[in-house]
Design a protein around this motif. Structure first.
Motif, PDB file in Angstrom:
ATOM      1  N   TYR A   1      30.409  -9.570  -5.412  1.00  0.00           N
ATOM      2  CA  TYR A   1      30.013 -10.959  -5.193  1.00  0.00           C
ATOM      3  C   TYR A   1      30.562 -11.852  -6.303  1.00  0.00           C
ATOM      4  O   TYR A   1      31.155 -12.904  -6.038  1.00  0.00           O
ATOM      5  CB  TYR A   1      28.487 -11.056  -5.126  1.00  0.00           C
ATOM      6  CG  TYR A   1      27.963 -12.463  -5.086  1.00  0.00           C
ATOM      7  CD1 TYR A   1      28.018 -13.212  -3.916  1.00  0.00           C
ATOM      8  CD2 TYR A   1      27.408 -13.050  -6.218  1.00  0.00           C
ATOM      9  CE1 TYR A   1      27.542 -14.511  -3.875  1.00  0.00           C
ATOM     10  CE2 TYR A   1      26.923 -14.342  -6.176  1.00  0.00           C
ATOM     11  CZ  TYR A   1      26.996 -15.068  -5.012  1.00  0.00           C
ATOM     12  OH  TYR A   1      26.517 -16.357  -4.973  1.00  0.00           O
ATOM     13  N   CYS A   2      30.399 -11.436  -7.551  1.00  0.00           N
ATOM     14  CA  CYS A   2      30.896 -12.231  -8.682  1.00  0.00           C
ATOM     15  C   CYS A   2      32.419 -12.334  -8.648  1.00  0.00           C
ATOM     16  O   CYS A   2      32.982 -13.387  -8.964  1.00  0.00           O
ATOM     17  CB  CYS A   2      30.432 -11.616 -10.003  1.00  0.00           C
ATOM     18  SG  CYS A   2      28.654 -11.774 -10.269  1.00  0.00           S
TER      19      CYS A   2
ATOM     20  N   VAL B   1      12.944  -5.888  -9.633  1.00  0.00           N
ATOM     21  CA  VAL B   1      12.791  -7.318  -9.367  1.00  0.00           C
ATOM     22  C   VAL B   1      12.038  -7.455  -8.055  1.00  0.00           C
ATOM     23  O   VAL B   1      11.977  -6.510  -7.263  1.00  0.00           O
ATOM     24  CB  VAL B   1      14.151  -8.061  -9.266  1.00  0.00           C
ATOM     25  CG1 VAL B   1      14.885  -8.019 -10.590  1.00  0.00           C
ATOM     26  CG2 VAL B   1      15.000  -7.507  -8.143  1.00  0.00           C
ATOM     27  N   THR B   2      11.474  -8.615  -7.839  1.00  0.00           N
ATOM     28  CA  THR B   2      10.812  -8.859  -6.559  1.00  0.00           C
ATOM     29  C   THR B   2      11.829  -9.372  -5.554  1.00  0.00           C
ATOM     30  O   THR B   2      12.902  -9.864  -5.935  1.00  0.00           O
ATOM     31  CB  THR B   2       9.664  -9.877  -6.705  1.00  0.00           C
ATOM     32  OG1 THR B   2      10.189 -11.087  -7.239  1.00  0.00           O
ATOM     33  CG2 THR B   2       8.562  -9.325  -7.603  1.00  0.00           C
TER      34      THR B   2
ATOM     35  N   MET C   1      21.603 -17.559  -4.857  1.00  0.00           N
ATOM     36  CA  MET C   1      21.596 -16.584  -3.791  1.00  0.00           C
ATOM     37  C   MET C   1      20.421 -15.630  -4.006  1.00  0.00           C
ATOM     38  O   MET C   1      20.187 -15.166  -5.104  1.00  0.00           O
ATOM     39  CB  MET C   1      22.927 -15.841  -3.761  1.00  0.00           C
ATOM     40  CG  MET C   1      22.913 -14.680  -2.838  1.00  0.00           C
ATOM     41  SD  MET C   1      24.284 -14.473  -1.703  1.00  0.00           S
ATOM     42  CE  MET C   1      24.884 -16.053  -1.337  1.00  0.00           C
ATOM     43  N   ASN C   2      19.724 -15.310  -2.948  1.00  0.00           N
ATOM     44  CA  ASN C   2      18.534 -14.466  -2.994  1.00  0.00           C
ATOM     45  C   ASN C   2      18.894 -12.981  -2.996  1.00  0.00           C
ATOM     46  O   ASN C   2      19.884 -12.567  -2.400  1.00  0.00           O
ATOM     47  CB  ASN C   2      17.671 -14.805  -1.778  1.00  0.00           C
ATOM     48  CG  ASN C   2      16.330 -14.144  -1.809  1.00  0.00           C
ATOM     49  OD1 ASN C   2      16.236 -12.956  -1.567  1.00  0.00           O
ATOM     50  ND2 ASN C   2      15.301 -14.912  -2.089  1.00  0.00           N
ATOM     51  N   VAL C   3      18.057 -12.175  -3.640  1.00  0.00           N
ATOM     52  CA  VAL C   3      18.228 -10.723  -3.726  1.00  0.00           C
ATOM     53  C   VAL C   3      18.307 -10.086  -2.341  1.00  0.00           C
ATOM     54  O   VAL C   3      19.039  -9.112  -2.135  1.00  0.00           O
ATOM     55  CB  VAL C   3      17.064 -10.099  -4.530  1.00  0.00           C
ATOM     56  CG1 VAL C   3      17.032  -8.601  -4.393  1.00  0.00           C
ATOM     57  CG2 VAL C   3      17.160 -10.505  -5.984  1.00  0.00           C
ATOM     58  N   ALA C   4      17.579 -10.632  -1.384  1.00  0.00           N
ATOM     59  CA  ALA C   4      17.547 -10.054  -0.034  1.00  0.00           C
ATOM     60  C   ALA C   4      18.944  -9.943   0.565  1.00  0.00           C
ATOM     61  O   ALA C   4      19.212  -9.037   1.365  1.00  0.00           O
ATOM     62  CB  ALA C   4      16.640 -10.880   0.865  1.00  0.00           C
ATOM     63  N   PHE C   5      19.850 -10.833   0.178  1.00  0.00           N
ATOM     64  CA  PHE C   5      21.219 -10.807   0.677  1.00  0.00           C
ATOM     65  C   PHE C   5      21.922  -9.500   0.305  1.00  0.00           C
ATOM     66  O   PHE C   5      22.764  -9.003   1.048  1.00  0.00           O
ATOM     67  CB  PHE C   5      21.985 -12.017   0.101  1.00  0.00           C
ATOM     68  CG  PHE C   5      23.427 -12.067   0.503  1.00  0.00           C
ATOM     69  CD1 PHE C   5      23.797 -12.537   1.754  1.00  0.00           C
ATOM     70  CD2 PHE C   5      24.421 -11.651  -0.374  1.00  0.00           C
ATOM     71  CE1 PHE C   5      25.137 -12.578   2.124  1.00  0.00           C
ATOM     72  CE2 PHE C   5      25.763 -11.701  -0.012  1.00  0.00           C
ATOM     73  CZ  PHE C   5      26.117 -12.170   1.242  1.00  0.00           C
TER      74      PHE C   5
ATOM     75  N   GLN D   1      16.437 -14.158  -7.718  1.00  0.00           N
ATOM     76  CA  GLN D   1      17.775 -14.716  -7.491  1.00  0.00           C
ATOM     77  C   GLN D   1      18.827 -13.812  -8.121  1.00  0.00           C
ATOM     78  O   GLN D   1      18.521 -12.989  -8.985  1.00  0.00           O
ATOM     79  CB  GLN D   1      17.856 -16.125  -8.079  1.00  0.00           C
ATOM     80  CG  GLN D   1      16.891 -17.113  -7.448  1.00  0.00           C
ATOM     81  CD  GLN D   1      17.164 -17.335  -5.981  1.00  0.00           C
ATOM     82  OE1 GLN D   1      18.305 -17.592  -5.585  1.00  0.00           O
ATOM     83  NE2 GLN D   1      16.129 -17.232  -5.154  1.00  0.00           N
ATOM     84  N   ILE D   2      20.068 -13.981  -7.728  1.00  0.00           N
ATOM     85  CA  ILE D   2      21.172 -13.156  -8.239  1.00  0.00           C
ATOM     86  C   ILE D   2      21.244 -13.211  -9.757  1.00  0.00           C
ATOM     87  O   ILE D   2      21.545 -12.222 -10.414  1.00  0.00           O
ATOM     88  CB  ILE D   2      22.526 -13.556  -7.589  1.00  0.00           C
ATOM     89  CG1 ILE D   2      23.669 -12.644  -8.060  1.00  0.00           C
ATOM     90  CG2 ILE D   2      22.878 -14.999  -7.885  1.00  0.00           C
ATOM     91  CD1 ILE D   2      23.580 -11.238  -7.583  1.00  0.00           C
TER      92      ILE D   2
END
Length: 137
Positions: free
Chosen positions: A127-128, A87-88, A1-5, A92-93
């Motif tokens: 999320y986790c 982070v950029t 899953m991407n950070v943007a989420f 990822q998560i």
């Protein structure tokens, strides 16, 4: 899953410019009940995170400094004792988890190091937690 989420954009969070004063930081942190806020430089790049502890250490270690003259101290002159590494946006998560152990939030920057927002630890834990619940079923 991407950070943007998980991203909370810059426009929706409290941050300070590094040329803000200690007094501005103290008042903003008190008003929002925050113990740390991101700092950005004059170009909009992430410049670190200022914490209550940083401000207290500066107050303790500066002879004659009181709350009333904290308006004379610029935040870029306050030592940051903890380095909250960003982070950029394409991280990822998994990249966030290790940082979330020691940081309330993880700053997020674009590929030019421009600060674009944060990911809070709370959203990562939620999320986790959902993932764990799915595995129990």
């Amino acid at each position: 899953m991407n950070v943007a989420f998980f991203l909370i954009p810059k426009k929706d969070i409290v941050y300070l410019k590094e040329n803000s004063t200690m007094r501005q930081a103290l008042e903003r942190m008190e008003y929002h009940s925050y113990s740390a806020v991101p700092l950005i430089d004059e170009d909009g790049k992430y410049a670190g995170t200022i914490t209550e502890g940083d401000l207290l250490w500066k107050l303790k270690n500066t002879p004659g400094l009181t709350f009333y003259n904290t308006q004379d101290i610029c935040l870029k002159d306050v030592e940051q004792h903890v380095q909250n590494l960003p982070v950029t946006i394409d991280a990822q998560i998994e990249d966030l988890i290790s940082r979330a152990v020691v940081q309330n939030f993880v700053p997020v920057v674009d590929d030019q190091q421009i600060f674009i927002g944060i990911v809070r630890r709370r959203e990562m834990i939620e999320y986790c937690s959902k993932l764990l619940l799915q595995y129990k079923k």
